[in-house]
Design a protein around this motif. Structure first.
Motif, PDB file in Angstrom:
ATOM      1  N   ILE A 134     -16.230  98.626 130.269  1.00 60.59           N
ATOM      2  CA  ILE A 134     -14.949  97.993 130.601  1.00 60.59           C
ATOM      3  C   ILE A 134     -15.236  96.671 131.307  1.00 60.59           C
ATOM      4  O   ILE A 134     -15.936  96.651 132.329  1.00 60.59           O
ATOM      5  N   PRO A 135     -14.721  95.564 130.779  1.00 63.96           N
ATOM      6  CA  PRO A 135     -15.016  94.269 131.402  1.00 63.96           C
ATOM      7  C   PRO A 135     -14.172  94.028 132.649  1.00 63.96           C
ATOM      8  O   PRO A 135     -13.104  94.627 132.813  1.00 63.96           O
ATOM      9  N   SER A 136     -14.635  93.157 133.497  1.00 61.49           N
ATOM     10  CA  SER A 136     -13.831  92.722 134.637  1.00 61.49           C
ATOM     11  C   SER A 136     -12.837  91.665 134.159  1.00 61.49           C
ATOM     12  O   SER A 136     -12.999  91.080 133.069  1.00 61.49           O
ATOM     13  N   ARG A 137     -11.828  91.425 134.945  1.00 60.49           N
ATOM     14  CA  ARG A 137     -10.848  90.391 134.594  1.00 60.49           C
ATOM     15  C   ARG A 137     -11.524  89.030 134.504  1.00 60.49           C
ATOM     16  O   ARG A 137     -11.215  88.220 133.616  1.00 60.49           O
ATOM     17  N   LYS A 138     -12.447  88.776 135.404  1.00 57.93           N
ATOM     18  CA  LYS A 138     -13.177  87.509 135.410  1.00 57.93           C
ATOM     19  C   LYS A 138     -13.958  87.330 134.116  1.00 57.93           C
ATOM     20  O   LYS A 138     -14.001  86.233 133.549  1.00 57.93           O
ATOM     21  N   GLU A 139     -14.578  88.396 133.637  1.00 54.95           N
ATOM     22  CA  GLU A 139     -15.351  88.330 132.394  1.00 54.95           C
ATOM     23  C   GLU A 139     -14.457  88.047 131.198  1.00 54.95           C
ATOM     24  O   GLU A 139     -14.801  87.245 130.317  1.00 54.95           O
ATOM     25  N   VAL A 140     -13.298  88.688 131.146  1.00 52.05           N
ATOM     26  CA  VAL A 140     -12.375  88.465 130.031  1.00 52.05           C
ATOM     27  C   VAL A 140     -11.869  87.025 130.042  1.00 52.05           C
ATOM     28  O   VAL A 140     -11.798  86.363 129.002  1.00 52.05           O
ATOM     29  N   LEU A 141     -11.549  86.519 131.212  1.00 55.65           N
ATOM     30  CA  LEU A 141     -11.042  85.147 131.334  1.00 55.65           C
ATOM     31  C   LEU A 141     -12.097  84.103 130.961  1.00 55.65           C
ATOM     32  O   LEU A 141     -11.754  82.970 130.625  1.00 55.65           O
ATOM     33  N   ALA A 142     -13.362  84.486 131.012  1.00 53.98           N
ATOM     34  CA  ALA A 142     -14.443  83.551 130.676  1.00 53.98           C
ATOM     35  C   ALA A 142     -14.571  83.337 129.167  1.00 53.98           C
ATOM     36  O   ALA A 142     -15.252  82.410 128.726  1.00 53.98           O
ATOM     37  N   VAL A 143     -13.910  84.185 128.373  1.00 51.41           N
ATOM     38  CA  VAL A 143     -13.948  84.043 126.915  1.00 51.41           C
ATOM     39  C   VAL A 143     -13.016  82.904 126.518  1.00 51.41           C
ATOM     40  O   VAL A 143     -11.838  82.895 126.894  1.00 51.41           O
ATOM     41  N   LYS A 144     -13.510  81.940 125.753  1.00 55.50           N
ATOM     42  CA  LYS A 144     -12.699  80.796 125.364  1.00 55.50           C
ATOM     43  C   LYS A 144     -11.500  81.246 124.545  1.00 55.50           C
ATOM     44  O   LYS A 144     -11.637  81.989 123.571  1.00 55.50           O
ATOM     45  N   GLY A 145     -10.318  80.810 124.959  1.00 58.15           N
ATOM     46  CA  GLY A 145      -9.088  81.182 124.274  1.00 58.15           C
ATOM     47  C   GLY A 145      -8.306  82.272 124.975  1.00 58.15           C
ATOM     48  O   GLY A 145      -7.201  82.617 124.556  1.00 58.15           O
ATOM     49  N   ILE A 146      -8.874  82.802 126.065  1.00 51.03           N
ATOM     50  CA  ILE A 146      -8.222  83.884 126.798  1.00 51.03           C
ATOM     51  C   ILE A 146      -7.726  83.368 128.144  1.00 51.03           C
ATOM     52  O   ILE A 146      -8.520  82.972 128.995  1.00 51.03           O
ATOM     53  N   GLY A 147      -6.409  83.369 128.307  1.00 45.96           N
ATOM     54  CA  GLY A 147      -5.813  82.969 129.576  1.00 45.96           C
ATOM     55  C   GLY A 147      -5.337  84.186 130.352  1.00 45.96           C
ATOM     56  O   GLY A 147      -5.602  85.337 129.972  1.00 45.96           O
ATOM     57  N   ASN A 148      -4.600  83.940 131.423  1.00 40.77           N
ATOM     58  CA  ASN A 148      -4.164  85.024 132.302  1.00 40.77           C
ATOM     59  C   ASN A 148      -3.373  86.109 131.583  1.00 40.77           C
ATOM     60  O   ASN A 148      -3.663  87.296 131.718  1.00 40.77           O
ATOM     61  N   GLU A 149      -2.361  85.710 130.818  1.00 43.71           N
ATOM     62  CA  GLU A 149      -1.490  86.691 130.183  1.00 43.71           C
ATOM     63  C   GLU A 149      -2.246  87.524 129.147  1.00 43.71           C
ATOM     64  O   GLU A 149      -2.105  88.751 129.091  1.00 43.71           O
ATOM     65  N   THR A 150      -3.071  86.865 128.343  1.00 39.33           N
ATOM     66  CA  THR A 150      -3.843  87.586 127.324  1.00 39.33           C
ATOM     67  C   THR A 150      -4.860  88.516 127.967  1.00 39.33           C
ATOM     68  O   THR A 150      -5.055  89.653 127.521  1.00 39.33           O
ATOM     69  N   ALA A 151      -5.500  88.057 129.029  1.00 33.12           N
ATOM     70  CA  ALA A 151      -6.476  88.891 129.735  1.00 33.12           C
ATOM     71  C   ALA A 151      -5.814  90.150 130.285  1.00 33.12           C
ATOM     72  O   ALA A 151      -6.350  91.259 130.146  1.00 33.12           O
ATOM     73  N   ASP A 152      -4.642  89.992 130.897  1.00 34.28           N
ATOM     74  CA  ASP A 152      -3.955  91.147 131.460  1.00 34.28           C
ATOM     75  C   ASP A 152      -3.469  92.088 130.371  1.00 34.28           C
ATOM     76  O   ASP A 152      -3.470  93.308 130.541  1.00 34.28           O
ATOM     77  N   SER A 153      -3.063  91.534 129.244  1.00 33.19           N
ATOM     78  CA  SER A 153      -2.653  92.353 128.107  1.00 33.19           C
ATOM     79  C   SER A 153      -3.826  93.199 127.606  1.00 33.19           C
ATOM     80  O   SER A 153      -3.698  94.407 127.371  1.00 33.19           O
ATOM     81  N   ILE A 154      -4.981  92.576 127.453  1.00 31.52           N
ATOM     82  CA  ILE A 154      -6.182  93.273 126.996  1.00 31.52           C
ATOM     83  C   ILE A 154      -6.575  94.375 127.969  1.00 31.52           C
ATOM     84  O   ILE A 154      -6.836  95.524 127.582  1.00 31.52           O
ATOM     85  N   LEU A 155      -6.601  94.054 129.248  1.00 30.55           N
ATOM     86  CA  LEU A 155      -7.026  95.029 130.245  1.00 30.55           C
ATOM     87  C   LEU A 155      -6.027  96.173 130.393  1.00 30.55           C
ATOM     88  O   LEU A 155      -6.414  97.345 130.522  1.00 30.55           O
ATOM     89  N   LEU A 156      -4.739  95.855 130.355  1.00 28.23           N
ATOM     90  CA  LEU A 156      -3.711  96.875 130.550  1.00 28.23           C
ATOM     91  C   LEU A 156      -3.594  97.811 129.355  1.00 28.23           C
ATOM     92  O   LEU A 156      -3.560  99.035 129.511  1.00 28.23           O
ATOM     93  N   PHE A 157      -3.534  97.248 128.154  1.00 33.03           N
ATOM     94  CA  PHE A 157      -3.245  98.075 126.988  1.00 33.03           C
ATOM     95  C   PHE A 157      -4.492  98.555 126.234  1.00 33.03           C
ATOM     96  O   PHE A 157      -4.481  99.640 125.670  1.00 33.03           O
ATOM     97  N   ALA A 158      -5.544  97.758 126.209  1.00 33.46           N
ATOM     98  CA  ALA A 158      -6.759  98.176 125.499  1.00 33.46           C
ATOM     99  C   ALA A 158      -7.686  98.991 126.395  1.00 33.46           C
ATOM    100  O   ALA A 158      -8.367  99.907 125.922  1.00 33.46           O
ATOM    101  N   TYR A 159      -7.703  98.650 127.711  1.00 35.72           N
ATOM    102  CA  TYR A 159      -8.637  99.320 128.625  1.00 35.72           C
ATOM    103  C   TYR A 159      -7.962 100.170 129.696  1.00 35.72           C
ATOM    104  O   TYR A 159      -8.634 100.756 130.539  1.00 35.72           O
ATOM    105  N   LYS A 160      -6.631 100.220 129.688  1.00 37.70           N
ATOM    106  CA  LYS A 160      -5.868 101.065 130.616  1.00 37.70           C
ATOM    107  C   LYS A 160      -6.193 100.769 132.081  1.00 37.70           C
ATOM    108  O   LYS A 160      -6.393 101.678 132.888  1.00 37.70           O
ATOM    109  N   GLN A 161      -6.237  99.482 132.390  1.00 41.09           N
ATOM    110  CA  GLN A 161      -6.479  99.036 133.757  1.00 41.09           C
ATOM    111  C   GLN A 161      -5.164  98.551 134.385  1.00 41.09           C
ATOM    112  O   GLN A 161      -4.337  97.962 133.700  1.00 41.09           O
ATOM    113  N   LYS A 162      -4.993  98.810 135.675  1.00 43.62           N
ATOM    114  CA  LYS A 162      -3.746  98.414 136.340  1.00 43.62           C
ATOM    115  C   LYS A 162      -3.733  96.903 136.605  1.00 43.62           C
ATOM    116  O   LYS A 162      -4.094  96.442 137.686  1.00 43.62           O
ATOM    117  N   GLN A 163      -3.354  96.171 135.586  1.00 45.90           N
ATOM    118  CA  GLN A 163      -3.181  94.727 135.677  1.00 45.90           C
ATOM    119  C   GLN A 163      -1.773  94.417 135.187  1.00 45.90           C
ATOM    120  O   GLN A 163      -1.420  94.776 134.057  1.00 45.90           O
TER     121      GLN A 163
END
Length: 236
Positions: A134-163
């Motif tokens: 499971i990646p950290s939020r910082k790691e997801v945001l480091a991927v080019k093309g991923i901003g705050n909203e997309t990162a939180d979407s990925i973490l919340l729905f794909a990884y079931k993290q409370k974001q």
């Protein structure tokens, strides 16, 4: 007052619209209790999704493709891609490398297809590199093309993290109710919800989905909130 209202608003939206069953999975028949927008793929009260790595990566792709567009458009793009390969990150990356034009045409319905083509390649490479972690939020945001909203979407729905995912409807609804200015910074809005909402990760998923449903009904066109009789009691 804010803490209590953030929770009471969730309760009111849930009572009004019922369980939404996000994130929709295109290969799953499912149902959508509100019947607005796409219908298939939703799974109300079933929080077992994603059930495998392919569904997990499908959610990640959907989170990228939904940038600046509507879900029905994303659904078309995902359905097109599903005709070309299954949704493992490895297969998507191989398709992108070997059939770039065909890949871009498949995702054209979601808009900005040249840009999103590169973003999907980036996130596929990143996903593979995680090797199931499971990646950290910082790691997801480091991927080019991923901003705050997309990162939180990925973490919340794909990884079931409370974001808490903040979208345009969140800003429209809660600025109308007086909890912040519509131009408030993303991270400040996110903090407001995460500091005050007492729900678990399932409720986090439902809250975002309920906000979208309510937004489509009452905050689609200006003046935002003019017809909102459901949440008027929570104005401050």
């Amino acid at each position: 007052m804010t803490e209590n209202n953030i929770n009471l608003i969730y309760d009111k939206l849930l009572k009004t619209y019922s369980y939404q069953g996000w994130w929709p999975i295109i290969g799953y028949d499912g149902s959508n209790p509100t019947k607005t927008g796409a219908v298939k793929g939703y799974h109300p009260k079933d929080y077992s999704f994603p059930r495998n790595s392919k569904e997990q990566f499908e959610i990640i792709m959907g989170s990228v493709l939904t940038q600046n567009t509507s879900w029905p458009s994303v659904e078309k793009a995902l359905n097109n891609l599903s005709l070309l390969c299954d949704f493992s990150a490895e297969n998507i990356l191989e398709l992108a490398d070997s059939c770039e034009d065909e890949f871009k045409q498949a995702i054209r319905p979601a808009g900005y297809f040249n840009q999103k083509f590169n973003y999907l390649k980036n996130i596929a490479e990143f996903y593979i590199s995680l090797d199931g972690e499971i990646p950290s939020r910082k790691e997801v945001l480091a991927v080019k093309g991923i901003g705050n909203e997309t990162a939180d979407s990925i973490l919340l729905f794909a990884y079931k993290q409370k974001q808490f995912k903040v979208d345009a409807y969140t800003k429209r609804i809660f600025s109308y109710l007086g909890y912040f200015d519509e131009k408030e910074k993303y991270m400040d809005i996110k903090k407001l919800f995460e500091d005050n909402f007492s729900g678990d990760v399932n409720a986090y998923q439902e809250y975002h989905a309920l906000i979208v449903e309510h937004g489509k009904n009452c905050y689609l066109k200006k003046p935002y909130g003019a017809e909102d009789r459901i949440l008027d009691e929570f104005k401050i």
